[in-house]
Design a protein around this motif. Sequence first.
Motif, PDB file in Angstrom:
ATOM      1  N   MET A  45       0.375 -10.261   1.685  1.00 32.54           N
ATOM      2  CA  MET A  45       0.406  -9.100   0.796  1.00 32.54           C
ATOM      3  C   MET A  45      -0.983  -8.492   0.628  1.00 32.54           C
ATOM      4  N   SER A  48      -2.180  -6.536   3.583  1.00 34.04           N
ATOM      5  CA  SER A  48      -1.564  -5.220   3.767  1.00 34.04           C
ATOM      6  C   SER A  48      -2.272  -4.132   2.964  1.00 34.04           C
ATOM      7  N   ALA A 118       5.926 -13.313   6.333  1.00 32.86           N
ATOM      8  CA  ALA A 118       6.594 -13.169   5.036  1.00 32.86           C
ATOM      9  C   ALA A 118       7.955 -13.862   5.047  1.00 32.86           C
TER      10      ALA A 118
END
Length: 291
Positions: A45, A48, A118
Amino acid sequence: MSEQSSHKTWRTKLHEIIYEADTPAGKLFDIILLIAILASILLVMLESIASFDEKYHTILNISEWVITILFSIEYIVRIISVNKPLKYILSFYGIIDLLSTIPKYISLFLAGTHALVALRALRLLRVFRILKLARYLGASNQLANAIKASRAKIAVFLFAVLIAAVIFGTIMYLVEGEEHGFSNIPKSVYWCIVTLTTVGFGDIAPETPLGQFIATLIMILGYGIIAVPTGIVSAEYTKASGDKEGKYSDEEHEHIKDLQLNTQCCVNCLAETHQDGAEFCHKCGCKLHHD
């Protein structure tokens, strides 16, 4: 003690730590594993976020590689600690473990695929073992069976909704026209589905009084549509519960209620949810405890 016996003891202890959560070592292993999974998802996360990744890219990349290598070692150890490695490899958890490990390696050849790590979030399903929720899985299986029994009714219902969406969508295309955003029938059907499901993105809206009146009817219909699948599944669930309750006497119900299940995993077939004190696997009959 012979070399073969020593090897069996080593594999058995390894199996208990990795596959079971009733022992202190097994519980500690699973807790560390869950922390590592959460950490790896957090890293993806953060990576990103362009501004964060630009500043801490090296640290994030090294951390991901460390966790990936640890997961790779864990995957290999899981394979060598069972009697039938192929059974684990082709099992649900085995496939998830593999899919959560290989994306980082693939990213060496295909850029951008590392985000697939993920998938490790699916490994959090093992929290059922750690929290000893296995005894409640019967209720989830009952719900799954109710949904399965309702699939024909739900399919007919969805087909009817789709037909209604096509009809109303076509009507809105004729009423509103291209000047109000309903440029073609597929787009009008899309708007109708969005409205029926009460999502309402707001990217298209009727502007004529007649169109707004039809939209109002569709919105009201949408609330009724939401309730129908729930009622179908609830009816099947209630029916299944009644059938199940009718199969047992009050004494049998009390006995079933008092059953204590553990996270003990069969080294042969990987079956779980064994009763406390059981010596043999309820699925394959293999001995659970090894001297």
